[in-house]
Design an enzyme around this catalytic site. Structure first.
Site, PDB file in Angstrom:
ATOM      1  CB  SER A 253      -0.936  -0.027   1.267  1.00 49.90           C
ATOM      2  OG  SER A 253      -1.739  -0.863   1.219  1.00 49.90           O
ATOM      3  CG  HIS A 318      -2.315   2.265   3.940  1.00 49.33           C
ATOM      4  ND1 HIS A 318      -1.963   1.447   5.194  1.00 49.33           N
ATOM      5  CD2 HIS A 318      -3.286   1.831   3.254  1.00 49.33           C
ATOM      6  CE1 HIS A 318      -2.406   0.179   4.743  1.00 49.33           C
ATOM      7  NE2 HIS A 318      -3.401   0.398   3.610  1.00 49.33           N
TER       8      HIS A 318
END
EC number: 3.4.21.105
Length: 379
Positions: A253, A318
């Site tokens: 991610s 993230h």
């Protein structure tokens, strides 16, 4: 830069014609003579190159055309000075958009679609359409995706679990996962991208990096896209080691969010120039997918662990990827084929990224001991 034999022959042919208007061998001819030369031999030129050359003629206020600029165009070599000259004369290029051209085959339509999806200026779209040869193909994103899928399938078979693999007691024993107890093993800050929490985690990451990453690599090349992706991956694991110190990290991610956020930021900053269809819908879909994946990561992080000594993987990676995307990534993707070392903003963000990495390294060396954290036992 090596030229194809047919390109060399074409340039030699035009050199002979160019020299007819340049008896003194100065390397320059007047723009009037240059326009006459183009119009009398236009059938031998690709329409896009002819159009850019006419724009080049319009851009020269001194009334002269340099032969080297002509060679750069014919050989698909784009210097900064040549690019600037073209941009100054791009009014002619805007008279007929690439999107209006008819009779294109499937491959040409795909290249045109990618150009409109990723580039905000017509001059860049036409240049890309004219010069793209699919050699090399977008190998970086495809290779990374195939490796991630292969590792996931291998782990799924060995663990006999494909959904929420991270809840399996043997999952974190893999030598690729970033684990706070094993942070001295430097490769884990990068290799964790090959481990995913489950098929739901892998699926969203693969969809995003193929739908966004492959077209970006087709335009900007593997070097630039690989730089943004790897920078996002490393920033993600380092951000976890600083902000969520007791948690492991898995998944790609960080790299995916770096690419997607950089692309979306460029679309927003160049909104009026982006002529791609359904751009608002595309942004909404990308943001929904990112939100779903991020929401899943947050839920998993605070969900009771299947093995209480160690929490579930962190979602901070993230955020590290997003931070790289809207800083370093925006600069890398902003100017098509402009050399990064010529951009002052590029050096500013490189310096910021370097300072963050050095800070995170020293943090990992000293902070864990000074704070006397109770880290989960090694897997």
């Amino acid at each position: 830069m090596l030229l194809l034999p047919e390109v060399n022959l074409q340039i030699e042919h035009w050199k002979v014609l160019f020299d007819q208007f340049d008896p003194g061998n100065t390397g320059y001819i007047s723009t009037g003579k240059f326009r006459s030369l183009l119009e009398s031999h236009s059938s031998k030129l690709d329409p896009h190159k002819r159009e850019v050359l006419l724009a080049l003629a319009d851009s020269h206020a001194d009334g002269q055309i340099c032969y080297q600029d002509f060679v750069n165009l014919m050989s698909n070599k784009r210097s900064n000075s040549f690019r600037q000259a073209i941009l100054q004369g791009n009014r002619r290029l805007c008279s007929k958009a690439l999107l209006e051209e008819k009779g294109l085959n499937l491959s040409q339509r795909l290249i045109r679609h990618v150009a409109y999806e990723t580039l905000p200026r017509e001059i860049d779209r036409k240049w890309y359409y004219d010069s793209y040869t699919c050699c090399p193909p977008p190998w970086f994103m495809i290779t990374v995706t195939l490796l991630e899928v292969a590792f996931f399938l291998y782990n799924g078979v060995s663990l006999d679990q494909f959904v929420l693999q991270v809840t399996h007691p043997r999952y974190l024993k893999n030598s690729l996962v970033y684990h706070p107890r094993l942070r001295a093993q430097a490769w884990r800050y990068l290799t964790y991208i090959f481990m995913h929490a489950g098929i739901e985690h892998l699926g969203l990451n693969v969809v995003l990096q193929l739908l966004v990453g492959v077209p970006l690599e087709m335009v900007h090349g593997a070097t630039r896209i690989g730089l943004v992706y790897v920078a996002g991956v490393v920033a993600g694991s380092l951000a976890v080691s600083v902000a969520d110190m007791t948690a492991p990290v898995v998944g790609s991610s960080g790299g995916v969010y770096a690419l997607v956020s950089a692309h979306l930021a460029n679309i927003v900053m160049n909104w009026s120039g982006m002529k791609c269809q359904f751009k608002l819908l595309r942004m909404a879909v990308a943001l929904i997918c990112m939100s779903m994946e991020f929401g899943r990561a947050v839920w998993l992080r605070f969900h009771p662990s299947a093995y209480p000594p160690c929490p579930h993987p962190s979602f901070v990676a993230h955020l590290g990827g997003v931070a790289v995307g809207i800083t370093l990534g925006v600069v890398v993707l902003r100017n098509y084929e402009q050399r990064l070392q010529d951009q002052s903003l590029w050096w500013i963000f490189v310096a910021m990224y370097t300072i963050f990495v050095l800070f995170a390294v020293f943090w990992n060396i000293f902070a864990y001991t000074l704070l006397d954290l109770k880290l989960p036992p090694p897997p």
